[in-house]
Each structure stands twice: as C-alpha cells, then as structure tokens.
Design a protein around this motif. Structure first.
Motif, PDB file in Angstrom:
ATOM      1  N   ILE A 135       1.529  -4.020   3.208  1.00 12.45           N
ATOM      2  CA  ILE A 135       1.868  -2.840   2.407  1.00 12.45           C
ATOM      3  C   ILE A 135       0.675  -1.892   2.294  1.00 12.45           C
ATOM      4  O   ILE A 135       0.833  -0.660   2.322  1.00 12.45           O
ATOM      5  N   TYR A 136      -0.526  -2.436   2.176  1.00 11.27           N
ATOM      6  CA  TYR A 136      -1.721  -1.602   2.086  1.00 11.27           C
ATOM      7  C   TYR A 136      -1.823  -0.683   3.294  1.00 11.27           C
ATOM      8  O   TYR A 136      -2.071   0.526   3.151  1.00 11.27           O
ATOM      9  N   PHE A 137      -1.650  -1.210   4.480  1.00 14.78           N
ATOM     10  CA  PHE A 137      -1.800  -0.388   5.682  1.00 14.78           C
ATOM     11  C   PHE A 137      -0.610   0.545   5.893  1.00 14.78           C
ATOM     12  O   PHE A 137      -0.777   1.660   6.409  1.00 14.78           O
ATOM     13  N   GLN A 138       0.564   0.142   5.458  1.00 20.22           N
ATOM     14  CA  GLN A 138       1.695   1.071   5.494  1.00 20.22           C
ATOM     15  C   GLN A 138       1.448   2.262   4.572  1.00 20.22           C
ATOM     16  O   GLN A 138       1.736   3.410   4.917  1.00 20.22           O
ATOM     17  N   THR A 139       0.916   1.984   3.404  1.00 21.85           N
ATOM     18  CA  THR A 139       0.609   3.040   2.435  1.00 21.85           C
ATOM     19  C   THR A 139      -0.462   3.975   2.965  1.00 21.85           C
ATOM     20  O   THR A 139      -0.349   5.208   2.858  1.00 21.85           O
ATOM     21  N   ARG A 140      -1.497   3.407   3.511  1.00 25.30           N
ATOM     22  CA  ARG A 140      -2.597   4.216   4.039  1.00 25.30           C
ATOM     23  C   ARG A 140      -2.111   5.174   5.130  1.00 25.30           C
ATOM     24  O   ARG A 140      -2.594   6.308   5.235  1.00 25.30           O
TER      25      ARG A 140
ATOM     26  N   SER B 100       6.983  -0.330  -8.152  1.00 20.86           N
ATOM     27  CA  SER B 100       6.542  -1.375  -9.088  1.00 20.86           C
ATOM     28  C   SER B 100       5.924  -2.542  -8.323  1.00 20.86           C
ATOM     29  O   SER B 100       4.867  -3.059  -8.700  1.00 20.86           O
ATOM     30  N   ARG B 101       6.595  -2.950  -7.268  1.00 22.23           N
ATOM     31  CA  ARG B 101       6.095  -4.055  -6.449  1.00 22.23           C
ATOM     32  C   ARG B 101       4.778  -3.709  -5.775  1.00 22.23           C
ATOM     33  O   ARG B 101       3.828  -4.493  -5.787  1.00 22.23           O
ATOM     34  N   ASN B 102       4.705  -2.505  -5.199  1.00 19.38           N
ATOM     35  CA  ASN B 102       3.519  -2.129  -4.433  1.00 19.38           C
ATOM     36  C   ASN B 102       2.285  -1.945  -5.307  1.00 19.38           C
ATOM     37  O   ASN B 102       1.154  -2.143  -4.843  1.00 19.38           O
ATOM     38  N   ALA B 103       2.481  -1.570  -6.574  1.00 22.74           N
ATOM     39  CA  ALA B 103       1.338  -1.478  -7.488  1.00 22.74           C
ATOM     40  C   ALA B 103       0.664  -2.838  -7.617  1.00 22.74           C
ATOM     41  O   ALA B 103      -0.572  -2.950  -7.580  1.00 22.74           O
ATOM     42  N   ILE B 104       1.469  -3.879  -7.739  1.00 23.84           N
ATOM     43  CA  ILE B 104       0.928  -5.241  -7.857  1.00 23.84           C
ATOM     44  C   ILE B 104       0.296  -5.681  -6.534  1.00 23.84           C
ATOM     45  O   ILE B 104      -0.780  -6.282  -6.508  1.00 23.84           O
ATOM     46  N   LEU B 105       0.949  -5.333  -5.420  1.00 19.41           N
ATOM     47  CA  LEU B 105       0.436  -5.751  -4.115  1.00 19.41           C
ATOM     48  C   LEU B 105      -0.898  -5.085  -3.781  1.00 19.41           C
ATOM     49  O   LEU B 105      -1.771  -5.703  -3.163  1.00 19.41           O
ATOM     50  N   HIS B 106      -1.075  -3.841  -4.198  1.00 16.82           N
ATOM     51  CA  HIS B 106      -2.372  -3.193  -3.968  1.00 16.82           C
ATOM     52  C   HIS B 106      -3.473  -3.885  -4.756  1.00 16.82           C
ATOM     53  O   HIS B 106      -4.603  -4.021  -4.278  1.00 16.82           O
TER      54      HIS B 106
END
Length: 496
Positions: free
Chosen positions: A15-20, A123-129
């Motif tokens: 998810i981090y690299f998808q977001t970036r 909500s999920r991605n906040a925790i994953l970051h």
C-alpha cells in the motif's frame, strides 16, 4: 511474530508504494479524477442542468458550477429522498449519512457504491502507513475499539439512513471482526452515557491494543475506566495499548491530559473523515500534516479564506496552492457533491506530497473587531501556554465579550482545567502573547487599546459535557466548536 502481523507488514509495504505512485503525481492524479467524475455524471439531472456534456476543462467547470453549500443542494437531495434516480450521481445512493447541521438542521449526505469503498480503504491505509513506517504490527493481534455512533439504520425508498460511523460499522473487514469491540449490541445503544458504561464493562479486562475516536469522548471513556479500576492508569489496565487514532479536532490541547491518563506517551495517527468524504490521514510520524487523498474519487479546489466571501473568489487546484495559507476546501465527489463547500479550512504543510492540517471552520472565527481569529490560532496559543508546565485541560472554547460591565472588550477563554496553572494571570498572558505573535490584526487591537488581553473564565468540572447533554449532542461524533463570533455557547456555559 504472528501470521496476522507478518501479513499486515507485507500488505503495508504494498500500500505504501501504491500510495507513493499517485501522491508524487498530484496534478495528473487529480486530472484523471476530474475527468472520471464529469464523464460519470453527464446524464444526471445535475449534469444536464450544468451542461456537463460541454465541459472540456476545469475552467469550464468553474464557469458552470458555482460554489454551493448544503442549502443550495437541498432541492436535489429532496428528490433523491423521494426515490428519484440519476439526480446528483448515476442511480441512487446506497446511503444517506445524517449529520447535525448548525444552521441547516439535519443534513443528509449521499454515499454511493463508488464513494463508500474509499471511506473504508482510507481508514485501513492510515493504519498500514503507520505499520510500514514504524515496523510495529503487534497490535493487530489484540483488541481494537472504535467509539462510534449506532449502526442501526432506517430505510426509505430503497436508501438506508444513519450516522456515518454507524454505516461504516457494516463494512468492517471479516478479518477484523473477531478483534473489534465494543459488541454490536453495545454499539446500538443510543444513550451515550449508558453506552460508555457498557463499553467500559466490556473492555476493561480485554487486551486492548488500538483505540480510536474523537479525543473528548475517548477521554471520557478513559476517565470511566479509571473510576472502575480504582484509579489505575490506562497503561496499567491495557498493558499492550499501542496506538491511538483520532480525528475531528486538534489533539494537541488534549495531549497532556491523555498522557497523564495513560501514564506514558502514546503513538497516534490523525485522520480527516467526514460524511462528504475521507479527505486525509497522517501517513508519517515524522512530518507535520496529513496526506491529502487525491485519488479517492474527490476533486479538490481551494479558495483563500480571506477572500472566500468575495463575490467571485479565485478557485485553484492542488498545483497552485502554497504552504501556510489558510484555504477553504471545496470538493466535487463520486457521491454527487459538486463545488461543495465542506466548511473546513486547511493549510498545506508539504507540497511533495501534499499534506494538510485542518486550521478551522470558515464560519467559525472571531472577528468582532476585524481580527479574524481562526481555530488553529487559538489551539496553537493554548499549546504554547501549556508547554513546559503541568497544566492539563479537559476542554475549552473562545468567544468575544463586546460589552463588558467595565473596561475594554476582550476575548474570553472558557476553560475546563484538569490541573490549573499556579498563576492564572501569567497563563493568560502567555496565551495573549501567543495570539499577538500569530495574528497581526489582534496585535494591532491590543496595541491600539481597542481590546484588552484575554480573560480566562474557569468552567466547572464536566461543564462541557453538561452543555452538550443540554443540547442533545452528548457523545458520538459531536464536538464543541473551538471558537465562535457570538456568545451563545459561552453564556450557557457560565450558567451551568
């Protein structure tokens, strides 16, 4: 390390690299969102009313779609509530999130099958970051609590109605269900004080590792836990408590009180959800601000707050914003809101990637004498006054006193102290100095003897809770306005 925590780390990495990938291409990402929104809504009633089929650029859109607030959308919303299709967005919304408007009464904000998944993903991605940056994933094996509204929904004309947090409860992923508290039955309790007591009973002997909610209501939960445990610190009750997730208000005025309640410092993640969309979350523990979600079906525009009330204020996109400027945030969404003023003001803390802080509400300010004080300024002043002291507060709000019994007018700070300053006069001076440093108009008024320095009025213990109860807004997602240009709240607090 458990299988679940290992899987969480691997997923967080992805998810981090998808977001970036999208965060580092902000204008391109927003252009794609804009084009998709216009294309999807061209054949709706709103799209036809505003000639979406002729829109070829953002400039065309701005000419044809004026800035609106909820009142301006009411006629469209009412048609949807009566069961009509293809009004603001294709088909019907899945839900209406019911919110409490300060001037409009109840508001009904549409949530569609296209928009709802982004609320859950954010909500999920906040925790994953947080997991990706810190490497801390052990908390996924413990119990997690989300203080929220009732998940009981009503239905009319094929659309379900409820509070956003209650709607979101229906989308909790299966892999989190066994870890999640409180129970469904407890979440359905409407009376907030009964609900809190029941939550305490359900959780006090559990392995709580993550707690989420609006700070003022989580504080109430912590205090009840202490009362029921013989005064133990939260870290003694929940030995593996690792992460606090919050939104809705600035946490800094509450931080000292929270650390005292918990008994140690605590990692936290700030989020910026609303019925109209999930706009941002804190993606790093080392930089100020929250990552603006540019790929979540929302097209953003910004208007400088000091020109917002002009006849035709300039609307700009993410490629034109500047650091530290106070902007009103305008959204167009895949739930069918177009040129919609959400009422919040933001400031950018970073442009690579785009990170924001919530600086206040465009209609929540004090400008009785032309000073235009905003929420972010009073929160910063409170933080600066508290730094290096053992002062702790439960809540505060600020209002102008235009007609004092004697002396010059002033700004009145109504504060419920948990631990009072040894010298209240010195504390008020610190607040005043901080306000003057931040706001040149306020400084001019003090220098010119138009205003005298701030006056602090102490609010009795639980005074803010009693006030919220008296207006039927105790608990849930309700919160005290940090400041107002009137004395409606201030005067009621003083007679409780």
């Amino acid at each position: 390390m458990s299988i679940k925590s290992t899987a969480a780390k691997l997923f967080a990495y992805k998810i981090y690299f998808q977001t970036r990938a999208w965060a580092m291409k902000p204008e391109e990402t927003q252009a794609q969102v804009f084009q998709s929104l216009i294309r999807s809504a061209t054949n709706t009633e709103f799209g036809k009313d505003h000639y979406f089929d002729q829109i070829k650029s953002v400039e065309d859109f701005r000419k044809q779609v004026p800035i609106r607030d909820y009142e301006d959308f009411k006629s469209y919303i009412e048609k949807i509530r009566l069961g009509e299709k293809d009004i603001l967005w294709k088909g019907k919304p899945l839900y209406f999130a019911k919110t409490s408007g300060t001037t409009s009464g109840a508001k009904y904000i549409p949530l569609t099958k296209e928009s709802m998944p982004f609320h859950i993903e954010a909500s999920r991605n906040a925790i994953l970051h947080y997991i990706h940056e810190t490497g801390n994933a052990d908390f996924v094996d413990g119990k997690m609590i989300f203080l929220q509204g009732s998940p009981i929904l009503t239905e009319k004309n094929g659309i379900k109605f409820g509070r956003l947090s209650g709607i979101a409860a229906h989308f909790v992923p299966q892999y989190l269900q066994q870890n999640r508290l409180p129970s469904w039955e407890t979440n359905c309790i409407e009376d907030w004080e009964t609900k809190i007591d029941t939550i305490v009973a359900e959780t006090i002997d559990q392995n709580m590792t993550l707690i989420s909610g609006i700070p003022s209501w989580v504080q109430m939960y912590f205090e009840r836990l202490q009362q029921n445990s013989g005064g133990k610190k939260i870290a003694e009750i929940f030995k593996n408590f690792q992460l606090f997730i919050y939104g809705g208000v600035n946490f800094e005025p509450y931080r000292a009180k929270f650390e005292n309640l918990i008994g140690r410092k605590m990692d936290s993640v700030e989020v910026f959800p609303a019925s109209e969309g999930f706009f941002a979350y804190q993606d790093t523990q080392t930089e100020k601000g929250m990552l603006l979600l540019l790929n979540s079906g929302i097209f953003y525009e910004f208007i400088k707050a000091d020109s917002f009330f002009e006849e035709n204020p300039e609307r700009i996109g993410v490629g034109e914003v500047a650091l530290g400027v106070n902007y009103a945030m305008i959204i167009s969404t895949n739930a069918g809101l177009w040129g919609y003023n959400i009422g919040d003001t933001v400031q950018f803390t970073s442009l690579k990637p785009h990170r924001i802080i919530v600086s206040g509400r465009i209609k929540h300010f004090i400008s009785a004498f032309g000073e235009h004080v905003i929420g972010n300024e009073v929160e910063n002043a409170m933080k600066l006054a508290m730094d290096g002291t053992d002062v702790r507060i439960n809540e505060f709000t600020v209002a102008p006193q235009i007609n004092p019994i004697s002396g010059l007018p002033y700004h009145e700070w109504l504060i419920e102290f948990e631990n009072e300053p040894a010298d209240l006069e010195q504390f008020s001076q610190k607040i005043d100095d901080a306000m003057r440093q931040q706001n040149i108009y306020y400084d001019d008024l003090i220098t010119g003897n138009i205003l005298r320095k701030v006056v602090i009025s102490k609010v009795v213990k639980n005074g803010f809770q009693d006030y919220m109860k008296s207006i039927g807004k105790l608990g849930g997602q309700n919160k005290i306005p940090r400041l107002a240009n009137h004395r409606e709240i201030a005067d009621k607090l003083q007679i409780l």
